[in-house]
Design an enzyme around this catalytic site. Structure first.
Site, PDB file in Angstrom:
ATOM      1  CG  ASP A 167      -0.481   0.206   2.486  1.00  0.00           C
ATOM      2  OD1 ASP A 167       1.115   0.086   2.518  1.00  0.00           O
ATOM      3  OD2 ASP A 167      -1.147   0.241   3.371  1.00  0.00           O
ATOM      4  CB  CYS A 170       0.502  -2.583   4.582  1.00  0.00           C
ATOM      5  SG  CYS A 170      -0.025  -3.875   5.857  1.00  0.00           S
ATOM      6  CB  THR A 228       1.337  -3.460  10.919  1.00  0.00           C
ATOM      7  OG1 THR A 228       0.151  -3.736  10.208  1.00  0.00           O
ATOM      8  CG2 THR A 228       0.991  -1.932  11.735  1.00  0.00           C
ATOM      9  N   GLY A 229       2.489  -4.699   8.139  1.00  0.00           N
ATOM     10  CA  GLY A 229       2.362  -5.940   7.582  1.00  0.00           C
ATOM     11  C   GLY A 229       0.934  -6.810   8.032  1.00  0.00           C
ATOM     12  N   GLY A 243      -2.215  -5.763   7.853  1.00  0.00           N
ATOM     13  CA  GLY A 243      -3.253  -5.685   6.828  1.00  0.00           C
ATOM     14  C   GLY A 243      -3.129  -6.656   5.610  1.00  0.00           C
ATOM     15  CG  HIS A 272       8.329 -25.231  10.942  1.00  0.00           C
ATOM     16  ND1 HIS A 272       8.143 -25.115  12.466  1.00  0.00           N
ATOM     17  CD2 HIS A 272       9.379 -25.929  10.543  1.00  0.00           C
ATOM     18  CE1 HIS A 272       9.427 -25.738  12.743  1.00  0.00           C
ATOM     19  NE2 HIS A 272      10.116 -26.252  11.747  1.00  0.00           N
ATOM     20  CG  HIS A 307       6.420 -29.125   9.395  1.00  0.00           C
ATOM     21  ND1 HIS A 307       6.247 -28.438  10.849  1.00  0.00           N
ATOM     22  CD2 HIS A 307       7.921 -29.540   9.679  1.00  0.00           C
ATOM     23  CE1 HIS A 307       7.257 -28.659  11.684  1.00  0.00           C
ATOM     24  NE2 HIS A 307       8.130 -29.070  11.021  1.00  0.00           N
TER      25      HIS A 307
HETATM   26  C1  RB5 Z   1      -2.032   2.640   6.597  1.00  0.00           C
HETATM   27  O1  RB5 Z   1      -2.229   3.627   7.300  1.00  0.00           O
HETATM   28  C2  RB5 Z   1      -1.868   1.268   7.250  1.00  0.00           C
HETATM   29  O2  RB5 Z   1      -3.141   1.045   7.969  1.00  0.00           O
HETATM   30  C3  RB5 Z   1      -1.442   0.053   6.659  1.00  0.00           C
HETATM   31  O3  RB5 Z   1      -0.355   0.297   5.995  1.00  0.00           O
HETATM   32  C4  RB5 Z   1      -1.460  -1.160   7.618  1.00  0.00           C
HETATM   33  O4  RB5 Z   1      -0.494  -0.921   8.620  1.00  0.00           O
HETATM   34  C5  RB5 Z   1      -2.703  -1.928   7.735  1.00  0.00           C
HETATM   35  O5  RB5 Z   1      -2.184  -2.949   8.471  1.00  0.00           O
END
Ligand code: RB5
Length: 144
Positions: A8, A65, A67-68, A70, A98, A133
């Site tokens: 994103d 994204c 946090t990774g 989403g 695994h 696994h």
């Molecule tokens: C975008 O601001 C943020 O919400 C997205 O990149 C991500 O972290 C969602 O999980």
């Protein structure tokens, strides 16, 4: 091996690190977007990459994204996808060994270049172990 890559807006800048690494290491890849930093919705790009891996057009996927989280949640909604959030290189290794993960997800806001590069190195050089696994992975099925 063909790799589908997506992000994103939050992952856009770090995606360049991934694309450079893939290029330097001789992998065939397709950047499925976005192609600029304008705000977008991560499920749209996670779905594009996940569907391309699930239908066999690509062998593996990479998603980023903020946090990774989403992109992982979104990609895992597609049947046949096992998307793993790699917080460090050991996670990348274990997700292949695994879980036979077929998409690796990164946090652009809580990781760094060296971690992403080492994680990619581990991801692409690690095989699924199979055995016990495989039995477990075969039990990962949508139930509704
Ligand atoms: C975008 O601001 C943020 O919400 C997205 O990149 C991500 O972290 C969602 O999980």
């Amino acid at each position: 091996m063909k790799i589908a890559v997506g992000s994103d807006h939050a992952g856009f800048e770090f995606k360049k690190t991934v694309l450079s690494w893939l290029e330097e290491n001789g992998y065939e890849f397709n950047d499925m977007g976005p192609h600029n930093e304008e705000s977008v919705d991560y499920p749209d790009y996670a779905r594009k990459v996940a569907e391309a891996v699930a239908d066999g057009s690509y062998d593996q996927g990479i998603l980023l994204c903020g946090t990774g989280i989403g992109v992982s949640i979104s990609a895992n909604k597609i049947r046949g996808i096992r998307a793993a959030l790699a917080c460090n290189p050991e996670f990348a290794t274990l997700a292949r060994q695994h879980n036979n993960a077929n998409i690796i997800c990164f946090s652009a806001r809580f990781t760094d270049k060296a971690t992403i590069e080492q994680s990619l190195q581990n991801w692409f050089s690690t095989e699924f172990e199979g055995g016990r696994h495989e039995r477990r992975v075969n039990k990962i099925e949508p139930c509704c």
